[in-house]
Design an enzyme around this catalytic site. Structure first.
Site, PDB file in Angstrom:
ATOM      1  N   ASP A  58     -15.815 -26.309  17.798  1.00 26.11           N
ATOM      2  CA  ASP A  58     -15.632 -25.871  16.985  1.00 26.11           C
ATOM      3  C   ASP A  58     -15.622 -24.792  15.775  1.00 26.11           C
ATOM      4  OD1 ASP A  58     -17.778 -28.209  14.733  1.00 26.11           O
ATOM      5  OD2 ASP A  58     -18.768 -26.952  14.414  1.00 26.11           O
ATOM      6  N   GLU A  99     -21.529 -18.057   9.149  1.00 18.92           N
ATOM      7  CA  GLU A  99     -21.620 -19.142  10.042  1.00 18.92           C
ATOM      8  C   GLU A  99     -20.194 -18.296  11.243  1.00 18.92           C
ATOM      9  OE1 GLU A  99     -21.779 -23.116   8.972  1.00 18.92           O
ATOM     10  OE2 GLU A  99     -20.418 -23.875  10.097  1.00 18.92           O
ATOM     11  N   GLU A 151     -20.033 -32.860   6.418  1.00 16.10           N
ATOM     12  CA  GLU A 151     -22.689 -31.909   6.591  1.00 16.10           C
ATOM     13  C   GLU A 151     -23.460 -32.369   5.972  1.00 16.10           C
ATOM     14  OE1 GLU A 151     -21.235 -28.865   6.142  1.00 16.10           O
ATOM     15  OE2 GLU A 151     -20.795 -27.997   4.492  1.00 16.10           O
ATOM     16  N   GLU A 221     -16.063 -38.111  13.390  1.00 18.27           N
ATOM     17  CA  GLU A 221     -16.981 -37.376  13.940  1.00 18.27           C
ATOM     18  C   GLU A 221     -17.475 -37.968  15.419  1.00 18.27           C
ATOM     19  OE1 GLU A 221     -18.758 -34.248  12.885  1.00 18.27           O
ATOM     20  OE2 GLU A 221     -18.054 -34.195  10.819  1.00 18.27           O
TER      21      GLU A 221
HETATM   22  C1  LIG Z   1     -17.058 -31.491  13.342  1.00 21.62           C
HETATM   23  C2  LIG Z   1     -18.099 -30.458  12.103  1.00 21.62           C
HETATM   24  N1  LIG Z   1     -19.046 -31.225  11.328  1.00 21.62           N
HETATM   25  C3  LIG Z   1     -19.229 -30.734  10.151  1.00 21.62           C
HETATM   26  C4  LIG Z   1     -19.920 -29.877  10.184  1.00 21.62           C
HETATM   27  C5  LIG Z   1     -20.953 -29.358   9.851  1.00 21.62           C
HETATM   28  N2  LIG Z   1     -19.827 -28.290   8.493  1.00 21.62           N
HETATM   29  C6  LIG Z   1     -18.970 -29.411  11.844  1.00 21.62           C
HETATM   30  N3  LIG Z   1     -19.030 -27.747  11.754  1.00 21.62           N
HETATM   31  N4  LIG Z   1     -17.829 -28.816  12.672  1.00 21.62           N
END
Ligand SMILES: Cc1ncc(CN)c(N)n1
Length: 234
Positions: A58, A99, A151, A221
């Site tokens: 991520d 973040e 999001e 996702e």
């Molecule tokens: C895979 C993924 N999807 C959504 C988000 C949220 N910005 C994230 N950090 N990573």
């Protein structure tokens, strides 16, 4: 006031397109927001190596998300019919600074060397999809719908891990808080409102494109969570 004439006329209490689509595609939406990895975090049975894989992957995703969000911001500045869109998107972009720092700090805690993490296939595919959304021919309405969906999936997933009866391990709570907190929820609501406003006025061709884009986001996702839960690199 809820249910006021103004709200009814203005569609304030009517159901927006994003909600209609979430209902229409609820199986896929639930697949993305109630994935086994999320369920395992919530019930405390999570395999910590899956969490660590998620953290490293991520971090790479978020670095690729920065140019995507910047491009939505540019689109909003150029194409939006409402000046406040820019402020909403700018607030999201500004929070990515913190973040990225959080990922670096968290990686240290878990003894992960982020410089050695390479993107797995599902991550590469998702990042490639983000790049495709930055092409000049992509309508602002489509891009903002994608942004809301990306999001919203994280908000919905991680907020679920923080509900009262959840057994989320203490050491994962901070990660869940990042996206599951109320302020991030408010940001997602604002994105949803922008998307709904744009979709309400969009021609059929843009509506089709936006709905397809939502489905692609949800699929990516699911693949992303699957990748984290899988033992071997995909
Ligand atoms: C895979 C993924 N999807 C959504 C988000 C949220 N910005 C994230 N950090 N990573």
């Amino acid at each position: 006031m809820e249910g006021s004439v103004k709200e009814v006329i203005g569609g304030g209490i009517g159901i927006g397109m994003t909600e209609k689509w979430v209902k229409k595609h609820h199986l896929l939406y639930t697949g993305a927001t109630r994935h086994p990895l999320i369920l395992s975090i919530r019930d405390g049975s999570v395999d910590l190596s899956a969490f660590k894989r998620w953290l490293g992957q991520d971090y790479i995703f978020v670095r690729n998300f920065v140019p995507f969000l910047s491009s939505v911001l540019i689109n909003a500045c150029k194409d939006s019919d409402d000046q406040s869109d820019m402020e909403v998107i700018l607030s999201g972009l500004a929070s990515l600074d913190d973040e990225v720092a959080w990922f670096k700090n968290e990686a240290k805690k878990w003894d992960i060397d982020l410089s050695k993490v390479t993107p797995q296939k599902a991550n590469q595919n998702y990042c490639g999809f983000l790049e495709s959304l930055m092409l000049p021919e992509v309508e602002y309405t489509v891009a903002i719908t994608a942004l809301w969906a990306i999001e919203a999936v994280y908000q919905d997933s991680f907020a679920y891990c923080l509900e009262d009866n959840s057994k989320t391990p203490q050491e994962l709570k901070e990660a869940c808080q990042r996206w599951g907190n109320e302020s991030f929820g408010g940001y997602c609501q604002k994105l949803k409102k922008i998307a709904d406003r744009r979709l309400e006025k969009a021609p059929e061709s843009v509506l089709i494109e936006a709905e397809m884009t939502l489905l692609r986001v949800l699929e990516h996702e699911v693949e992303f969570w699957n990748m984290c839960n899988a033992e071997d690199p995909k």
